[in-house]
Design a protein around this motif. Structure first.
Motif, mmCIF file in Angstrom:
data_model
loop_
_atom_site.group_PDB
_atom_site.id
_atom_site.type_symbol
_atom_site.label_atom_id
_atom_site.label_comp_id
_atom_site.label_asym_id
_atom_site.label_seq_id
_atom_site.Cartn_x
_atom_site.Cartn_y
_atom_site.Cartn_z
ATOM 1 N N MET A 1 0.832 -1.208 0.000
ATOM 2 C CA MET A 1 0.000 0.000 0.000
ATOM 3 C C MET A 1 0.869 1.262 0.000
ATOM 4 N N ALA A 2 1.933 1.255 0.839
ATOM 5 C CA ALA A 2 2.819 2.421 0.925
ATOM 6 C C ALA A 2 3.478 2.705 -0.417
ATOM 7 N N ASN A 3 3.982 1.634 -1.063
ATOM 8 C CA ASN A 3 4.626 1.815 -2.365
ATOM 9 C C ASN A 3 3.648 2.324 -3.412
ATOM 10 N N ALA A 4 2.402 1.867 -3.321
ATOM 11 C CA ALA A 4 1.390 2.305 -4.276
ATOM 12 C C ALA A 4 1.096 3.790 -4.109
ATOM 13 N N ILE A 5 1.055 4.253 -2.863
ATOM 14 C CA ILE A 5 0.808 5.673 -2.602
ATOM 15 C C ILE A 5 1.987 6.514 -3.065
ATOM 16 N N VAL A 6 3.201 6.022 -2.850
ATOM 17 C CA VAL A 6 4.397 6.725 -3.333
ATOM 18 C C VAL A 6 4.347 6.856 -4.849
ATOM 19 N N ALA A 7 4.092 5.748 -5.524
ATOM 20 C CA ALA A 7 4.075 5.748 -6.994
ATOM 21 C C ALA A 7 2.988 6.677 -7.530
ATOM 22 N N ARG A 8 1.803 6.622 -6.909
ATOM 23 C CA ARG A 8 0.705 7.453 -7.386
ATOM 24 C C ARG A 8 0.990 8.935 -7.124
ATOM 25 N N SER A 9 1.587 9.235 -5.981
ATOM 26 C CA SER A 9 1.926 10.621 -5.641
ATOM 27 C C SER A 9 2.901 11.202 -6.655
ATOM 28 N N LEU A 10 3.937 10.433 -6.968
ATOM 29 C CA LEU A 10 4.940 10.903 -7.925
ATOM 30 C C LEU A 10 4.331 11.093 -9.304
ATOM 31 N N ASP A 11 3.419 10.198 -9.674
ATOM 32 C CA ASP A 11 2.763 10.300 -10.975
ATOM 33 C C ASP A 11 1.885 11.545 -11.053
ATOM 34 N N GLU A 12 1.106 11.801 -10.000
ATOM 35 C CA GLU A 12 0.235 12.979 -9.977
ATOM 36 C C GLU A 12 1.062 14.264 -10.048
ATOM 37 N N ILE A 13 2.144 14.305 -9.274
ATOM 38 C CA ILE A 13 2.975 15.510 -9.244
ATOM 39 C C ILE A 13 3.670 15.719 -10.592
ATOM 40 N N LYS A 14 4.141 14.637 -11.197
ATOM 41 C CA LYS A 14 4.798 14.757 -12.499
ATOM 42 C C LYS A 14 3.850 15.340 -13.535
ATOM 43 N N PHE A 15 2.629 14.818 -13.575
ATOM 44 C CA PHE A 15 1.676 15.292 -14.579
ATOM 45 C C PHE A 15 1.190 16.703 -14.276
ATOM 46 N N TRP A 16 0.679 16.924 -13.063
ATOM 47 C CA TRP A 16 0.007 18.185 -12.762
ATOM 48 C C TRP A 16 0.948 19.362 -12.542
ATOM 49 N N SER A 17 2.165 19.116 -12.106
ATOM 50 C CA SER A 17 3.115 20.232 -11.952
ATOM 51 C C SER A 17 3.430 20.847 -13.311
ATOM 52 N N ARG A 18 3.575 19.992 -14.320
ATOM 53 C CA ARG A 18 3.801 20.513 -15.673
ATOM 54 C C ARG A 18 2.576 21.298 -16.150
ATOM 55 N N ILE A 19 1.403 20.778 -15.857
ATOM 56 C CA ILE A 19 0.164 21.468 -16.244
ATOM 57 C C ILE A 19 0.087 22.840 -15.563
#
Length: 260
Positions: A1-19
């Motif tokens: 679960m922890a790894n899944a939250i880490v991966a999802r957090s990084l993915d959201e930040i990568k996409f939305w920070s550029r936006i």
């Protein structure tokens, strides 16, 4: 679960920070010459999100959850700040205190995306990875409205002489407005429709429509980049809206997987 939250957090930040960074750029390009302070503030947000992207590159899916949660809180503050800036610009525009080339609906649109980004980070820090069925409907309402807005912006930013493309954009705008209303109707029918084939059909219908709009955006982007159509659409804006359609399709896939 922890790894899944880490991966999802990084993915959201990568996409939305550029936006968010691109939103600041688009706003700055739309201001008039005398609106120097607003341009400066927009450029400061470009720097903020560039620094976030630099920091993001140092994390991996194996990073410590507590470090990622701290990073999420930091990025949340940046998202909340740019939301406040966007709402300030919208207020100035609606009160006719400034006149710029940024549509009021566009400023509202990008502020909704900042609020969405901030909320996603908050949810992830609360351990909410997989949405409940009612949240799936709500998120589809959000993204369907985003897609409808995109179609409207494209239609208004194409040169009026591009009649065929303008008409196509209007048709997409109408279709996605209808999908928004349909999603709102489904939302009000809960709890009866929270599970089962109705929600699956809803997602499948949205996927087909979004894929069609995504393909239209892809074609428009290629034509704009090749200078083969007349418009005032920045090539980066064309790519920006294409990426958001791709993102919606990815999210629909995640939702479908969570229902299996």
């Amino acid at each position: 679960m922890a790894n899944a939250i880490v991966a999802r957090s990084l993915d959201e930040i990568k996409f939305w920070s550029r936006i968010m960074k691109e939103h600041a750029l688009f706003l700055s390009l739309g201001f008039t010459h005398e609106q120097k302070q607003l341009i400066t503030e927009a450029q400061q947000f470009i720097t903020v999100f560039e620094r976030i992207e630099e920091k993001l590159s140092k994390f991996t899916v194996n990073s410590d959850l507590r470090q990622i949660q701290a990073f999420n809180r930091e990025v949340f503050q940046a998202a909340a700040s740019i939301w406040q800036y966007k709402r300030k610009v919208l207020g100035l525009t609606l009160r006719c205190e400034i006149r710029s080339n940024n549509f009021p609906l566009l400023v509202d649109h990008i502020s909704r995306e900042a609020a969405y980004f901030a909320n996603r980070l908050k949810e992830l820090n609360e351990g909410k990875l997989v949405p409940k069925p009612e949240a799936i409907i709500e998120e589809n309402v959000f993204f369907l409205r985003i897609m409808a807005d995109h179609a409207k912006f494209i239609g208004h930013l194409l040169d009026p002489s591009e009649r065929k493309l303008v008409e196509q954009a209007r048709e997409f705008s109408h279709d996605f407005d209808q999908l928004v209303f349909q999603a709102v109707d489904l939302e009000s029918m809960r709890p009866q429709s929270e599970t089962g084939p109705i929600l699956s059909q809803f997602l499948n219908q949205n996927k087909v429509s979004v894929a069609s709009l995504r393909d239209f955006k892809k074609t428009a982007r290629e034509l704009i980049e090749a200078c083969r159509i007349k418009s005032i659409i920045h090539p980066l804006l064309a790519d920006h809206t294409f990426r958001e359609a791709e993102r919606f399709l990815e999210i629909i896939d995640l939702f479908e997987a969570s229902l299996e």
